[in-house]
Design a protein around this motif. Structure first.
Motif, PDB file in Angstrom:
ATOM      1  N   ASP A  31       0.852  -1.179   0.000  1.00 40.93           N
ATOM      2  CA  ASP A  31       0.000   0.000   0.000  1.00 40.93           C
ATOM      3  C   ASP A  31       0.893   1.235   0.000  1.00 40.93           C
ATOM      4  N   THR A  32       0.872   1.970  -1.091  1.00 41.37           N
ATOM      5  CA  THR A  32       1.737   3.135  -1.232  1.00 41.37           C
ATOM      6  C   THR A  32       1.069   4.423  -0.801  1.00 41.37           C
ATOM      7  N   ASP A  33      -0.195   4.379  -0.378  1.00 43.55           N
ATOM      8  CA  ASP A  33      -0.879   5.596   0.047  1.00 43.55           C
ATOM      9  C   ASP A  33      -0.312   6.054   1.389  1.00 43.55           C
ATOM     10  N   PRO A  34       0.108   7.303   1.496  1.00 42.10           N
ATOM     11  CA  PRO A  34       0.676   7.769   2.773  1.00 42.10           C
ATOM     12  C   PRO A  34      -0.395   7.895   3.845  1.00 42.10           C
ATOM     13  N   GLU A  35       0.053   7.882   5.066  1.00 42.39           N
ATOM     14  CA  GLU A  35      -0.864   8.021   6.205  1.00 42.39           C
ATOM     15  C   GLU A  35      -1.414   9.439   6.273  1.00 42.39           C
ATOM     16  N   GLU A  36      -2.680   9.557   6.640  1.00 43.32           N
ATOM     17  CA  GLU A  36      -3.349  10.849   6.720  1.00 43.32           C
ATOM     18  C   GLU A  36      -3.849  11.092   8.140  1.00 43.32           C
TER      19      GLU A  36
ATOM     20  N   ARG B 196     -13.014  34.324  23.221  1.00 42.42           N
ATOM     21  CA  ARG B 196     -13.792  33.331  22.504  1.00 42.42           C
ATOM     22  C   ARG B 196     -12.897  32.680  21.446  1.00 42.42           C
ATOM     23  N   ARG B 197     -13.258  31.474  21.029  1.00 43.18           N
ATOM     24  CA  ARG B 197     -12.436  30.714  20.094  1.00 43.18           C
ATOM     25  C   ARG B 197     -13.328  29.811  19.248  1.00 43.18           C
ATOM     26  N   ARG B 198     -12.807  29.448  18.090  1.00 45.60           N
ATOM     27  CA  ARG B 198     -13.444  28.445  17.250  1.00 45.60           C
ATOM     28  C   ARG B 198     -12.374  27.593  16.598  1.00 45.60           C
ATOM     29  N   ARG B 199     -12.761  26.408  16.180  1.00 42.40           N
ATOM     30  CA  ARG B 199     -11.815  25.367  15.754  1.00 42.40           C
ATOM     31  C   ARG B 199     -11.821  25.249  14.232  1.00 42.40           C
ATOM     32  N   TRP B 200     -10.582  25.206  13.657  1.00 49.46           N
ATOM     33  CA  TRP B 200     -10.374  24.972  12.233  1.00 49.46           C
ATOM     34  C   TRP B 200      -9.589  23.680  12.069  1.00 49.46           C
ATOM     35  N   VAL B 201      -9.912  22.921  11.045  1.00 49.16           N
ATOM     36  CA  VAL B 201      -9.253  21.628  10.814  1.00 49.16           C
ATOM     37  C   VAL B 201      -8.713  21.610   9.389  1.00 49.16           C
ATOM     38  N   ARG B 202      -7.699  20.747   9.212  1.00 49.11           N
ATOM     39  CA  ARG B 202      -7.087  20.572   7.897  1.00 49.11           C
ATOM     40  C   ARG B 202      -6.432  19.197   7.853  1.00 49.11           C
ATOM     41  N   ILE B 203      -6.390  18.591   6.672  1.00 53.20           N
ATOM     42  CA  ILE B 203      -5.865  17.239   6.501  1.00 53.20           C
ATOM     43  C   ILE B 203      -4.385  17.332   6.099  1.00 53.20           C
ATOM     44  N   VAL B 204      -3.564  16.507   6.754  1.00 52.15           N
ATOM     45  CA  VAL B 204      -2.144  16.388   6.415  1.00 52.15           C
ATOM     46  C   VAL B 204      -1.849  14.933   6.094  1.00 52.15           C
ATOM     47  N   GLN B 205      -0.782  14.698   5.364  1.00 54.24           N
ATOM     48  CA  GLN B 205      -0.334  13.348   5.047  1.00 54.24           C
ATOM     49  C   GLN B 205       1.166  13.257   5.276  1.00 54.24           C
TER      50      GLN B 205
END
Length: 527
Positions: free
Chosen positions: A331-336, A499-508
């Motif tokens: 499996d050559t797909d990198p971990e995310e 006050r705060r809010r959460r942002w998300v982003r995908i990394v590999q």
């Protein structure tokens, strides 16, 4: 008068004893001139040794700090070994070289035994080895037999030597076991530094170090490419084969005739070192006409084959030959992974509607966070572009996504003393699709008193709370009134400073090139 006699004798003996002690001290130390010259030379040498030792200590790092900072009680209680010192190393090398001769003597005897220098000894060893393979419980008797025959008996024969022979013909020496000992006991002494044995030990030690280095490099060049996953297909195939073999041997090891394997393998390995037996089998193979090229002389560059397949001559060729059998898919797909960042805003002045963009922080900076309790300001960066991916990872998506479901991460982190936005619910039980910003704000330390008809606000604030009068009026009118968070906050309670809010982003995970290597030292493995 008698009472004064012992006193006068004692007083007379005091200078005599002091003079005798001074003479004895001079006799032990030698003349004053020689003692002065010897002390000066020792001080001169010690100064040179100290200077050289200090220079090496500056160049070579010490492990004392690492062992001290390790925090292990056993290391702290264990006796500390002396640091590196050139005089100590020289002295220890002289001591070691004078006593290592017995190891080289044993090595020479083992080589003579397996190389058939004395055939009777080798045949006797084969009989003993075969007998132990057939009866493994005799291994318990073997150490005692070696102790008696090779240590005790020679020591006794040294104390009781045979009488000198008077005849000219060579006869077997006659040992007499009666009577007292005729010779002193034999003791093992280290070889003197000026003897030939000392220099022989240095020569053998030099050759052993070279042989060990060559063997170490050969093993690393053969084993490392197979096991360090530089070629993931080959290493994965070997791991899979080793796992299958381990499972099979775990189930069937008790059925294998281990004793006969050891018997046949050991005898075959020792018999193969006999040149006569090798010549016999070589001639037999030549007559058969199958494998006549296996024993070709050095310098012959023709390709050797076994059952029609070329035999690899180097470790690199062996690795390349094994690669043909490692045809598996990986499996050559990198971990995310998903990373998060919190946008923090600070309330400006007394107005509840004015918020200033503060920074982006990896922590939510909630009221009960350790950094906030300690009085530290939040840490982070001012803009999204300044947020970097974790080490060894890279961004997969191009933009950050806002996490609107703030209830989930607030409850998951068990954050208290905050309020957050939630969608409203109609009277029929259907959710109202309102645009929610995902904000989570601090509750004030001192909340205002509520009216009797108002529902009390809990630690997790809900801005859709209404009074009984408002709910009754909404039921009567058949409509459901919604308010934004500012109106709810002003109507029910005030908000805190943050006050705060959460942002998300995908990394590999980043792919490491296969050509890269990592150097591993044994000192690191020991720590």
């Amino acid at each position: 008068m008698d009472d004064h006699v012992p006193e006068t004798r004692a007083t007379r003996q005091e200078p005599v004893s002091a003079l005798s002690m001074l003479k004895a001290k001079r006799q032990r130390q030698g003349s004053p001139d020689s003692a002065h010259s010897r002390s000066s030379s020792q001080s001169k040498n010690s100064i040179q040794d100290r200077l050289f030792t200090k220079l090496l200590q500056q160049v070579i790092p010490t492990d004392d700090d690492e062992e001290t900072n390790n925090g292990d009680k056993t290391m702290a209680n264990s006796p500390q070994k002396p640091p590196f010192s050139l005089p100590a190393m020289t002295n220890n090398f002289r001591r070691f070289n004078g006593r290592i001769g017995v190891v080289f003597l044993f090595q020479a005897q083992v080589e003579e035994l397996f190389c058939w220098e004395t055939p009777t000894h080798t045949v006797s060893f084969l009989f003993v080895y075969s007998f132990i393979c057939l009866q493994p419980h005799l291994l318990l008797v073997l150490p005692l037999v070696v102790f008696l025959l090779f240590i005790m008996v020679p020591a006794f024969l040294t104390r009781h030597p045979p009488p000198p022979s008077t005849s000219t013909s060579s006869t077997t020496p006659y040992y007499s076991y009666d009577g007292p000992a005729l010779a002193p006991a034999k003791t093992i002494k280290p070889a003197p530094e000026t003897s030939k044995d000392f220099f022989r030990n240095m020569r053998d030690l030099q050759n052993v170090m070279a042989d060990f280095s060559d063997g170490h490099d050969a093993v690393v060049s053969l084993v490392a490419p197979l096991t360090n996953f530089s070629n993931e297909k080959l290493s994965s195939a070997l791991f899979l084969g080793g796992t299958v073999a381990t499972v099979l041997l775990f189930l069937t090891a008790h059925l294998l005739p281990i004793r006969f394997f050891l018997l046949i393998g050991g005898n075959a390995a020792i018999l193969s070192n006999n040149h006569k037996i090798r010549q016999f089998f070589q001639g037999l193979l030549e007559d058969v006409g199958g494998l006549s090229d296996l024993e070709s002389p050095l310098g012959d560059e023709e390709e050797r084959e076994l059952f029609g397949k070329p035999i690899p001559q180097t470790p690199a060729a062996a690795v390349s030959a094994l690669e043909k059998f490692a045809d598996i898919s990986l499996d050559t797909d990198p971990e995310e992974r998903e990373v998060e960042i919190f946008e923090l805003q600070y309330r400006v002045g007394s107005s509840e509607s004015g918020w200033d963009n503060y920074l982006f922080s990896p922590l939510p900076y909630d009221p009960l966070s350790p950094s906030r309790i300690a009085g530290d300001r939040p840490r982070g960066c001012r803009f999204f572009d300044d947020v970097c991916a974790p080490s060894g990872w890279k961004w997969k998506t191009k933009k950050w996504e806002l996490d609107l479901d703030c209830r989930e991460w607030v409850v998951e982190r068990m954050i208290t003393g905050v309020g957050f936005e939630v969608p409203g619910v109609t009277s029929e039980g259907k959710a109202i699709i309102d645009e929610v910003g995902g904000w989570v704000w601090d509750l004030p330390a001192d909340s205002p008193s509520h009216d009797e008809d108002e529902i009390p606000t809990m630690a997790y604030g809900d801005l859709q709370s209404e009074t009984k009068h408002e709910r009754k009026s909404s039921k009567d009118s058949g409509k459901y009134t919604t308010r934004d968070w500012e109106e709810g906050a002003s109507a029910s309670y005030e908000v805190g400073e943050w006050r705060r809010r959460r942002w998300v982003r995908i990394v590999q995970r980043m792919n490491v090139p296969s050509t890269g290597t990592t150097t591993v030292t044994y000192s690191t493995l020991n720590h």
